[in-house]
Design an enzyme around this catalytic site. Structure first.
Site, PDB file in Angstrom:
ATOM      1  N   GLY A  76      -0.917  -6.992  15.569  1.00  0.00           N
ATOM      2  CA  GLY A  76      -0.033  -5.821  15.492  1.00  0.00           C
ATOM      3  C   GLY A  76      -0.588  -4.616  14.769  1.00  0.00           C
ATOM      4  CG  ASP A 106       2.737  -5.434  12.793  1.00  0.00           C
ATOM      5  OD1 ASP A 106       2.941  -6.140  11.782  1.00  0.00           O
ATOM      6  OD2 ASP A 106       2.837  -5.886  13.951  1.00  0.00           O
ATOM      7  CG  ASP A 162      10.924  -9.368   9.537  1.00  0.00           C
ATOM      8  OD1 ASP A 162      11.948  -8.738   9.249  1.00  0.00           O
ATOM      9  OD2 ASP A 162      10.933 -10.329  10.322  1.00  0.00           O
ATOM     10  CG  PHE A 178      12.488  -7.300  17.703  1.00  0.00           C
ATOM     11  CD1 PHE A 178      12.040  -8.232  16.773  1.00  0.00           C
ATOM     12  CD2 PHE A 178      11.670  -6.996  18.782  1.00  0.00           C
ATOM     13  CE1 PHE A 178      10.801  -8.851  16.924  1.00  0.00           C
ATOM     14  CE2 PHE A 178      10.443  -7.618  18.953  1.00  0.00           C
ATOM     15  CZ  PHE A 178      10.010  -8.544  18.011  1.00  0.00           C
ATOM     16  CB  VAL A 179      10.742  -1.784  16.011  1.00  0.00           C
ATOM     17  CG1 VAL A 179      12.020  -1.141  15.509  1.00  0.00           C
ATOM     18  CG2 VAL A 179       9.997  -2.470  14.864  1.00  0.00           C
ATOM     19  NE  ARG A 181       0.141  -7.416  20.775  1.00  0.00           N
ATOM     20  CZ  ARG A 181       0.673  -8.052  19.731  1.00  0.00           C
ATOM     21  NH1 ARG A 181       1.088  -7.366  18.693  1.00  0.00           N
ATOM     22  NH2 ARG A 181       0.786  -9.368  19.726  1.00  0.00           N
TER      23      ARG A 181
HETATM   24  P1  IMP Z   1       6.894 -11.503   7.856  1.00  0.00           P
HETATM   25  O1  IMP Z   1       5.993 -12.575   7.363  1.00  0.00           O
HETATM   26  O2  IMP Z   1       8.261 -11.996   8.183  1.00  0.00           O
HETATM   27  O3  IMP Z   1       6.944 -10.285   6.971  1.00  0.00           O
HETATM   28  O4  IMP Z   1       6.327 -11.180   9.275  1.00  0.00           O
HETATM   29  C1  IMP Z   1       5.744 -10.042   9.647  1.00  0.00           C
HETATM   30  C2  IMP Z   1       5.291 -10.222  11.075  1.00  0.00           C
HETATM   31  O5  IMP Z   1       6.404 -10.533  11.930  1.00  0.00           O
HETATM   32  C3  IMP Z   1       4.704  -8.952  11.577  1.00  0.00           C
HETATM   33  O6  IMP Z   1       3.312  -8.936  11.384  1.00  0.00           O
HETATM   34  C4  IMP Z   1       5.086  -8.954  13.034  1.00  0.00           C
HETATM   35  O7  IMP Z   1       4.094  -9.613  13.785  1.00  0.00           O
HETATM   36  C5  IMP Z   1       6.337  -9.781  13.129  1.00  0.00           C
HETATM   37  N1  IMP Z   1       7.562  -8.931  13.234  1.00  0.00           N
HETATM   38  C6  IMP Z   1       8.560  -8.849  12.351  1.00  0.00           C
HETATM   39  N2  IMP Z   1       9.510  -7.986  12.744  1.00  0.00           N
HETATM   40  C7  IMP Z   1       9.094  -7.498  13.938  1.00  0.00           C
HETATM   41  C8  IMP Z   1       9.650  -6.533  14.861  1.00  0.00           C
HETATM   42  O8  IMP Z   1      10.723  -5.928  14.692  1.00  0.00           O
HETATM   43  N3  IMP Z   1       8.916  -6.299  15.988  1.00  0.00           N
HETATM   44  C9  IMP Z   1       7.730  -6.915  16.241  1.00  0.00           C
HETATM   45  N4  IMP Z   1       7.171  -7.805  15.401  1.00  0.00           N
HETATM   46  C10 IMP Z   1       7.851  -8.102  14.259  1.00  0.00           C
HETATM   47 MG    MG Z   2       1.990  -9.443  13.220  1.00  0.00          MG
END
Ligand code: IMP
Ligand code: MG
Length: 179
Positions: free
Chosen positions: A42, A98, A101, A150-151, A163
């Site tokens: 991403g 990217d 979350d 969700f983006v 992407r």
């Molecule tokens: P985290 O470990 O939950 O912070 O995950 C982050 C990863 O989840 C990012 O690198 C993205 O690949 C994916 N992700 C989380 N939210 C989104 C979204 O809204 N769109 C696309 N990918 C997302």
């Molecule tokens: Mg990712």
């Protein structure tokens, strides 16, 4: 077939913000052994745009991190592949993702890079989603704070598609519930 995507952050807004982040990083890492460690896949688009605004010498590392939810517990296991990450020992590492979350990915990678003997570890994210974080983590550089939707686009995918969009948008339609 693509679902409809509603623009959340335009191409112009992204360009302006990424340029500002680049200038900030350039100033902060002047004279330091910087390695930008981008989390695949991403962050590839923001990586390409960002590094062209950082006018100080730096290396690029690519890290793949895949998370698996346990079948019987809520624990998440992160599998890290760093085949394309040169040695980060004694480097000032800036982890680039990217989106922030839950924070699980970046917090695990911070520990990992520290264990590899980095001189310092900081984090940069293009986006930070409100109300989703499970792990306390303040990114050192953040492009935009966004609502809990969700983006896709500008590197972010849904099912490995979207992407390529030059903007960040909210995915519309019945499929848009991957969490
Ligand atoms: P985290 O470990 O939950 O912070 O995950 C982050 C990863 O989840 C990012 O690198 C993205 O690949 C994916 N992700 C989380 N939210 C989104 C979204 O809204 N769109 C696309 N990918 C997302
Ligand atoms: Mg990712």
């Amino acid at each position: 077939m693509h679902n409809a995507v509603k623009v959340l952050i335009s191409e112009d807004e992204i360009r302006e913000r990424v340029h500002a982040l680049g200038r900030q990083i350039e100033a902060d890492y002047h004279g330091k052994p910087l390695t930008i460690a981008a989390v695949l896949t991403g962050s590839l688009i923001v990586l390409a745009d960002l590094i062209r605004r950082i006018g100080v010498p730096h290396r690029i590392a690519l890290i793949q991190a895949s998370s698996y939810k346990g079948a019987t517990t809520t624990a998440t296991t992160l599998v890290i592949n760093e085949s394309f990450a040169p040695d980060v020992a004694d480097r000032d590492v800036l982890l680039l993702d990217d989106i922030l979350d839950t924070g699980q990915t970046l917090s695990a990678l911070i520990r990992h890079v520290n264990d590899r003997g980095a001189r310092s570890v900081r984090t940069a994210v293009l986006l930070r989603k409100i109300g989703r974080q499970e792990v306390p983590l303040e990114p050192d550089y953040c492009g935009f704070t966004i609502p809990n939707a969700f983006v896709v686009g500008y590197g972010l995918d849904y099912d490995d598609d979207y992407r390529h969009l030059p903007y960040v948008g909210i995915l519309d339609g019945p499929e848009a519930t991957p969490h």
